[in-house]
Design a protein around this motif. Structure first.
Motif, mmCIF file in Angstrom:
data_model
loop_
_atom_site.group_PDB
_atom_site.id
_atom_site.type_symbol
_atom_site.label_atom_id
_atom_site.label_comp_id
_atom_site.label_asym_id
_atom_site.label_seq_id
_atom_site.Cartn_x
_atom_site.Cartn_y
_atom_site.Cartn_z
ATOM 1 N N UNK A 152 0.909 -1.156 -0.148
ATOM 2 C CA UNK A 152 -0.103 0.105 -0.003
ATOM 3 C C UNK A 152 0.854 1.453 -0.082
ATOM 4 N N UNK A 153 1.870 1.225 0.757
ATOM 5 C CA UNK A 153 2.632 2.303 1.061
ATOM 6 C C UNK A 153 3.226 2.633 -0.285
ATOM 7 N N UNK A 154 4.057 1.693 -0.727
ATOM 8 C CA UNK A 154 4.782 1.759 -2.206
ATOM 9 C C UNK A 154 3.730 2.427 -3.343
ATOM 10 N N UNK A 155 2.692 1.674 -3.254
ATOM 11 C CA UNK A 155 1.739 2.448 -4.327
ATOM 12 C C UNK A 155 1.091 3.662 -4.314
ATOM 13 N N UNK A 156 0.999 4.093 -2.900
ATOM 14 C CA UNK A 156 0.328 5.386 -2.632
ATOM 15 C C UNK A 156 1.403 6.494 -2.941
ATOM 16 N N UNK A 157 2.523 6.047 -2.653
ATOM 17 C CA UNK A 157 3.791 6.866 -2.877
ATOM 18 C C UNK A 157 4.176 7.111 -4.331
ATOM 19 N N UNK A 158 3.812 6.113 -4.989
ATOM 20 C CA UNK A 158 4.238 6.188 -6.500
ATOM 21 C C UNK A 158 3.285 7.056 -7.152
ATOM 22 N N UNK A 159 2.040 7.269 -6.451
ATOM 23 C CA UNK A 159 0.787 7.870 -7.282
ATOM 24 C C UNK A 159 1.250 9.392 -6.618
ATOM 25 N N UNK A 160 2.397 9.848 -5.774
ATOM 26 C CA UNK A 160 2.657 11.032 -5.230
ATOM 27 C C UNK A 160 1.961 11.444 -3.728
ATOM 28 N N UNK A 161 1.448 10.467 -3.094
ATOM 29 C CA UNK A 161 0.976 10.685 -1.892
ATOM 30 C C UNK A 161 2.313 10.345 -0.853
ATOM 31 N N UNK A 162 2.405 11.411 0.175
ATOM 32 C CA UNK A 162 3.404 11.294 1.058
ATOM 33 C C UNK A 162 2.654 10.275 2.455
ATOM 34 N N UNK A 163 3.843 9.280 2.785
ATOM 35 C CA UNK A 163 3.515 8.622 3.763
ATOM 36 C C UNK A 163 3.914 9.004 5.051
ATOM 37 N N UNK A 164 3.075 9.150 6.227
ATOM 38 C CA UNK A 164 3.144 9.515 7.308
ATOM 39 C C UNK A 164 3.057 8.379 8.257
ATOM 40 N N UNK A 165 4.280 8.053 9.296
ATOM 41 C CA UNK A 165 4.023 7.113 10.379
ATOM 42 C C UNK A 165 5.181 7.435 11.469
ATOM 43 N N UNK A 166 5.140 6.461 12.453
ATOM 44 C CA UNK A 166 5.934 6.770 13.679
ATOM 45 C C UNK A 166 7.344 6.124 13.690
ATOM 46 N N UNK A 167 7.760 5.554 12.518
ATOM 47 C CA UNK A 167 9.169 4.932 12.506
ATOM 48 C C UNK A 167 9.413 3.587 13.602
ATOM 49 N N UNK A 168 8.136 3.082 14.101
ATOM 50 C CA UNK A 168 8.025 2.283 15.103
ATOM 51 C C UNK A 168 8.221 0.720 14.392
ATOM 52 N N UNK A 169 8.490 -0.336 15.307
ATOM 53 C CA UNK A 169 8.476 -1.649 14.766
ATOM 54 C C UNK A 169 7.472 -1.848 13.984
ATOM 55 N N UNK A 170 7.580 -2.970 13.064
ATOM 56 C CA UNK A 170 6.164 -3.417 12.646
ATOM 57 C C UNK A 170 5.639 -2.736 11.501
ATOM 58 N N UNK A 171 4.143 -2.498 11.443
ATOM 59 C CA UNK A 171 3.736 -1.751 10.242
ATOM 60 C C UNK A 171 4.310 -0.248 10.071
ATOM 61 N N UNK A 172 4.679 0.464 11.015
ATOM 62 C CA UNK A 172 5.325 1.698 10.851
ATOM 63 C C UNK A 172 6.617 1.668 9.915
#
Length: 362
Positions: free
Chosen positions: A133-153
């Motif tokens: 999901x993140x790769x696809x969204x970022x490819x479309x020009x959407x920035x990804x925000x997260x918390x740099x935590x282990x796992x999903x982030x």
């Protein structure tokens, strides 16, 4: 001193947090006025307890403040404050906005962004979905925000970086601290294609009480929140709750009934969150109609042979042991392993741990 140095001073007084800073600014209007206030004025304002008052009075050493502020640049750290042109537009409207921000790399601009969050102990399925999901969204020009935590982030940030897209990590510790420490490479790479942000002064060690406040910034910087995997009681719900208070749209990835790591997402969907089982569900909401996302109709440049297609069709987003694949395909182990290696080189397959294989979304 310069205006930013006064703000830096106010933001670094021991024992004075974001809420108290807000009250002091309401009363004294500017940190310069607070800096010059005498003991009687500080007493009469009724905001500070005795310990805070003493800490403030002891901290008013211009030379030391300027010296410490100058050290930020030497460490590649930037500082901004509420009201400065650099301060992120999306955070200005938060009721409990931070009064100061530290960052490395870049600050988020007024761009479309999605927060991707979830459990720290994610499954292989969750890992692959966060990456995809993140790769696809970022490819479309959407920035990804997260918390740099282990796992999903962490996997959300990695997915954005795989697409050469923008991603921002919001920390629950000082900007000079990489938490968790094993994400140091990710911490450095994010600064090249986005930025690392924190409202906590450098040197602040990560501790549980800081993360709920951090989560309001993750939701505040985003236009929507996507929950990939979450247990029934998950810290991700703090981000969701704050996002709902801020008027953000919430999406959740559906999971199998009864699966421990999908209960939270399934419950969110029951409660009215948008079901998202493909990135296009989010793209539909956040990209202008008629805009052709870079990720749409992506195809792998390699064409699969018949036997490769057979093996690929038996793979899932959850790991399968090679012995199970031998049983599923009826192929000899040696031949199967050669095909798996070929698929891995072509980007269709990944070995999660030794002799366990998962399909890669392409």
């Amino acid at each position: 001193m310069k205006k930013e140095e006064y703000w830096y001073w106010l933001h670094n007084i021991e024992g004075i947090g974001n809420g108290t800073i807000g009250k002091l600014v309401d009363y004294f209007y500017q940190p310069e006025e607070l800096f010059e206030a005498d003991s009687e004025s500080l007493e009469n304002c009724g905001i500070l307890n005795q310990r805070q008052k003493e800490a403030l009075l002891c901290s008013r050493e211009k030379g030391l403040i300027q010296e410490n502020y100058g050290k930020l640049a030497q460490k590649g750290i930037h500082f901004t404050y509420y009201g400065h042109p650099d301060f992120p537009e999306k955070l200005k409207n938060l009721e409990d906005h931070p009064w100061g921000l530290y960052w490395k790399g870049k600050l988020p601009a007024d761009e479309v962004s999605v927060a991707v969050v979830g459990t720290r102990t994610c499954t292989e399925y969750g890992k692959e979905m966060a990456l995809y999901f993140a790769q696809t969204l970022a490819s479309a020009g959407i920035s990804i925000i997260s918390g740099l935590a282990r796992g999903i982030d962490g996997y959300a940030h990695k997915g954005a970086l795989l697409a050469q897209g923008m991603t921002y990590g919001v920390l629950g510790c000082g900007i000079d601290q990489c938490y968790p420490p094993e994400h140091i490479e990710l911490y450095m790479k994010i600064q090249e294609k986005g930025g690392i942000l924190s409202e906590y002064p450098p040197g602040t060690i990560a501790r549980p009480g800081l993360f709920p406040m951090r989560n309001r910034l993750i939701s505040g910087l985003s236009d929507g929140i996507f929950v990939v995997e979450a247990k029934e009681r998950s810290g991700s719900f703090i981000t969701v709750d704050r996002g709902l208070e801020q008027g953000k749209l919430v999406f959740a990835l559906p999971g199998r009934a009864g699966d421990e790591y999908s209960r939270g997402c399934n419950r969110l969907i029951k409660m009215g969150a948008e079901l998202a089982d493909c990135p296009e569900d989010l793209l539909h909401h956040f990209l202008l109609s008629g805009r052709s996302p870079a990720c749409k109709n992506r195809k792998n440049k390699y064409k699969l042979e018949t036997k490769e297609e057979m093996v690929y069709s038996q793979l899932l987003l959850e790991p399968k042991h090679i012995n199970e694949l031998v049983s599923d395909t009826g192929m000899p182990a040696a031949e199967l392993m050669n095909i798996l290696i070929s698929l891995e080189l072509k980007g269709y397959v990944r070995q999660s741990v030794k002799n366990y294989f998962v399909r890669v979304m392409v």
